[in-house]
Scaffold this motif. Structure first.
Motif, PDB file in Angstrom:
ATOM      1  N   ALA B  46       0.722  -1.225   0.057  1.00  0.00           N
ATOM      2  CA  ALA B  46      -0.008   0.022  -0.068  1.00  0.00           C
ATOM      3  C   ALA B  46       1.068   1.368  -0.111  1.00  0.00           C
ATOM      4  O   ALA B  46       2.017   1.127   0.509  1.00  0.00           O
ATOM      5  CB  ALA B  46      -0.774   0.161   1.318  1.00  0.00           C
ATOM      6  N   SER B  47       0.432   2.092  -0.483  1.00  0.00           N
ATOM      7  CA  SER B  47       1.058   3.628  -0.545  1.00  0.00           C
ATOM      8  C   SER B  47      -0.042   4.713  -0.534  1.00  0.00           C
ATOM      9  O   SER B  47      -1.214   4.496  -0.958  1.00  0.00           O
ATOM     10  CB  SER B  47       2.095   3.701  -1.909  1.00  0.00           C
ATOM     11  N   VAL B  48       0.309   5.955  -0.187  1.00  0.00           N
ATOM     12  CA  VAL B  48      -0.668   7.117  -0.176  1.00  0.00           C
ATOM     13  C   VAL B  48      -0.643   7.443  -1.568  1.00  0.00           C
ATOM     14  O   VAL B  48      -1.625   8.463  -1.800  1.00  0.00           O
ATOM     15  CB  VAL B  48      -0.044   8.133   0.668  1.00  0.00           C
ATOM     16  N   SER B  49       0.127   7.280  -2.565  1.00  0.00           N
ATOM     17  CA  SER B  49      -0.108   7.772  -4.054  1.00  0.00           C
ATOM     18  C   SER B  49      -1.327   7.536  -4.584  1.00  0.00           C
ATOM     19  O   SER B  49      -2.070   6.522  -4.556  1.00  0.00           O
ATOM     20  CB  SER B  49       0.902   7.003  -4.934  1.00  0.00           C
ATOM     21  N   GLU B  50      -1.898   8.567  -5.161  1.00  0.00           N
ATOM     22  CA  GLU B  50      -3.073   8.496  -5.705  1.00  0.00           C
ATOM     23  C   GLU B  50      -3.173   8.538  -7.140  1.00  0.00           C
ATOM     24  O   GLU B  50      -4.596   8.795  -7.829  1.00  0.00           O
ATOM     25  CB  GLU B  50      -4.127   9.861  -5.346  1.00  0.00           C
ATOM     26  N   GLU B  51      -2.139   8.605  -7.905  1.00  0.00           N
ATOM     27  CA  GLU B  51      -1.979   8.334  -9.072  1.00  0.00           C
ATOM     28  C   GLU B  51      -2.669   7.238  -9.706  1.00  0.00           C
ATOM     29  O   GLU B  51      -2.375   6.169  -9.211  1.00  0.00           O
ATOM     30  CB  GLU B  51      -0.694   8.478  -9.683  1.00  0.00           C
ATOM     31  N   LYS B  52      -3.481   7.066 -10.527  1.00  0.00           N
ATOM     32  CA  LYS B  52      -4.166   5.931 -11.079  1.00  0.00           C
ATOM     33  C   LYS B  52      -3.281   5.128 -12.271  1.00  0.00           C
ATOM     34  O   LYS B  52      -2.469   6.008 -12.919  1.00  0.00           O
ATOM     35  CB  LYS B  52      -5.533   6.403 -11.850  1.00  0.00           C
ATOM     36  N   THR B 227       0.626  -0.047  -6.636  1.00  0.00           N
ATOM     37  CA  THR B 227       0.336   0.071  -5.172  1.00  0.00           C
ATOM     38  C   THR B 227      -0.869   0.052  -4.903  1.00  0.00           C
ATOM     39  O   THR B 227      -1.937   0.346  -5.768  1.00  0.00           O
ATOM     40  CB  THR B 227       1.042   1.047  -4.331  1.00  0.00           C
ATOM     41  N   LEU B 229      -4.207   1.684  -2.619  1.00  0.00           N
ATOM     42  CA  LEU B 229      -4.496   2.625  -1.817  1.00  0.00           C
ATOM     43  C   LEU B 229      -4.371   2.600  -0.257  1.00  0.00           C
ATOM     44  O   LEU B 229      -5.022   1.838   0.274  1.00  0.00           O
ATOM     45  CB  LEU B 229      -5.728   3.482  -2.526  1.00  0.00           C
ATOM     46  N   LYS B 230      -3.737   3.561   0.329  1.00  0.00           N
ATOM     47  CA  LYS B 230      -3.664   3.555   1.850  1.00  0.00           C
ATOM     48  C   LYS B 230      -4.052   4.869   2.213  1.00  0.00           C
ATOM     49  O   LYS B 230      -3.505   5.877   1.775  1.00  0.00           O
ATOM     50  CB  LYS B 230      -2.261   2.934   2.344  1.00  0.00           C
TER      51      LYS B 230
END
Lengths: 231, 234
Positions: B46-52, B227, B229-230
């Protein structure tokens, strides 16, 4: 005289929709099971190019700015990582052993954890990184308040893009004190621990970081640290 | 005295219910994308990156816990470069390159049916030498061969990748993917959005590092890591 009835009597036609509902429910179940609603996210990384760079052109990281993070994991007998560990040291590695007792005199390596926030305060490695990147983090936090209050524009899209552009400017502002993070992974380290480390860079708005290979000095420091910890 | 209550069949009007279900069905049909068949389930970290993840022009590299590599390609929205056509083109390229270095008796011969079979496979990962035999198998057997649990030898062969003269099969595939006639894919690879590594959270990093090193050797320095989503509270 009574009017003659000419029309055929209207009858209420009832169609039983139960089978129709049954079929629809089946189809819905099928679609729900066979589809993905959540799309994966991506984390963008760029590695340095492999071409030989002239030594003079290489910009050395300032000692005061450098933080090296080493991720490691325990592995079970099948080679599957079980527990992740994080170590870090600030500045130059030092493996001097002046008194020749087989131990490094002043091991600056420390153990820490990936913890995230607790009660609104950063913990573990995040606290260290946030402290090192204080100027940027504070400015971004102020910018975020403006963004939440929609100060840049009332339109969401414009508000967002202005915020993104300004945040990027702040992250890359060379007048601020910004750390350079070097992330290294031991051969046992899990992929997850590396991604978590990369993720911390995003969370703490660190623009300068790199993934590097672990070298002899790092291994020596780590071995020494682990021996000292066991005692 | 006998009291018999008259039994009446209750009629429930299902029309409203039917309306609701049809609406739901429409919603699901319009919003969903189908799960693609993958050889194995991978749980990404998981990561906080919001790129789809982009839907078009993407090369996905699936790395399993046991360091097997599978790849899939998503073509352009433009039907000239649809996923199926891209796969067929890549296959032809890679086989042509591979055959150059092989003695006559080991050259891969593919029929048009073989190429079409490959074109309809979402994700592939086998040594090239097994390719032509694999294409001729029935569908279930093909899936079984690609399944890393049933066939531990599945996956595209890879090594440290330093030998530029004799490129390993992974690099041959990547080069073929890069040198397609689709300009948008090459552009995506260059700006770092065209290659996505999808590795399991429990994969040892050394395995992923080998893949990254190989990409670096090919000067594909920019890529993305897939990743989940976190969410992180402020």
């Amino acid at each position: 005289m009574a009017k003659e009835k000419r029309y055929s009597e209207k009858k209420d036609v009832r169609v039983d929709f139960t089978p129709m509902v049954d079929m629809n429910m089946l189809l819905i179940t099928f679609f729900m099971l066979c589809t993905t609603m959540i799309k994966s996210q991506t984390l963008q990384i760029s590695l340095p190019s492999n071409e030989k760079v002239d030594k003079t052109e290489q910009n050395k990281v300032k000692q005061s700015e450098a933080v090296t993070i080493i991720v490691d994991s325990d592995i079970d007998e099948n080679g599957v990582p079980t527990k992740d560990y994080v170590y870090y040291y600030e500045g130059m590695p030092n493996i001097d052993d002046a008194d020749k007792d087989g131990k490094i005199d002043n091991n600056i390596m420390k153990e820490i954890e990936f913890k995230g926030n607790e009660n609104g305060k950063a913990q573990g490695i995040r606290a260290v990184l946030q402290d090192r990147n204080k100027q940027v983090v504070e400015k971004i936090a102020a910018l975020k308040e403006d963004w939440k209050a929609k100060k840049f524009s009332n339109k969401k899209a414009i508000n967002d893009s202005v915020y993104q552009a300004r945040a990027k400017e702040i992250r890359n502002d060379s007048t601020l004190t910004r750390p350079v993070i070097i992330i290294k992974a031991t051969p046992n380290a899990s992929y997850k621990s590396l991604v978590t480390a990369l993720d911390e860079m995003q969370i703490n708005n660190i623009s300068r970081y790199q993934i590097d290979r672990i070298n002899g000095t790092d291994s020596a420091m780590m071995a020494d640290f682990l021996v000292a910890r066991q005692k | 005295m006998k009291v018999t209550t008259e039994k009446k069949k209750p009629f429930i009007d299902m029309t409203a219910m039917s309306d609701v279900t049809v609406l739901l069905l429409t919603f699901f049909m319009l919003t969903s994308t189908f799960l693609q068949k993958e050889p194995t389930t991978v749980i990404t970290p998981a990561s906080v990156s919001e790129e789809k993840v982009p839907e078009q022009n993407l090369i996905t590299l699936l790395v399993t816990k046991d360091s097997q590599i599978f790849m899939s390609i998503a073509g352009d929205r433009d039907s000239t470069y649809s996923s199926d056509k891209m796969r067929e083109e890549v296959l032809k390229n890679v086989v042509a390159e591979y055959n150059k270095k092989q003695p006559n008796d080991k050259k891969i011969q593919l029929t048009n049916a073989d190429i079409a079979t490959f074109g309809s496979t979402h994700m592939f990962g086998l040594p090239l030498a097994q390719l032509s035999a694999w294409c001729k198998l029935p569908a279930e057997k093909r899936d079984a061969l690609l399944d890393p649990v049933k066939n531990p030898k599945a996956g595209i062969p890879i090594d440290m990748g330093k030998d530029v003269e004799n490129r390993n099969e992974f690099q041959q595939w990547m080069l073929a993917l890069y040198n397609t006639s689709n300009p948008n894919l090459a552009k995506a690879v260059k700006n770092g959005k065209g290659i996505a590594i999808k590795a399991d959270a429990a994969t040892p990093y050394s395995v992923v590092q080998v893949v990254m090193d190989n990409l670096q050797t090919l000067k594909m320095n920019k890529f993305t890591l897939m990743t989940a989503l976190k969410t992180e509270e402020d």
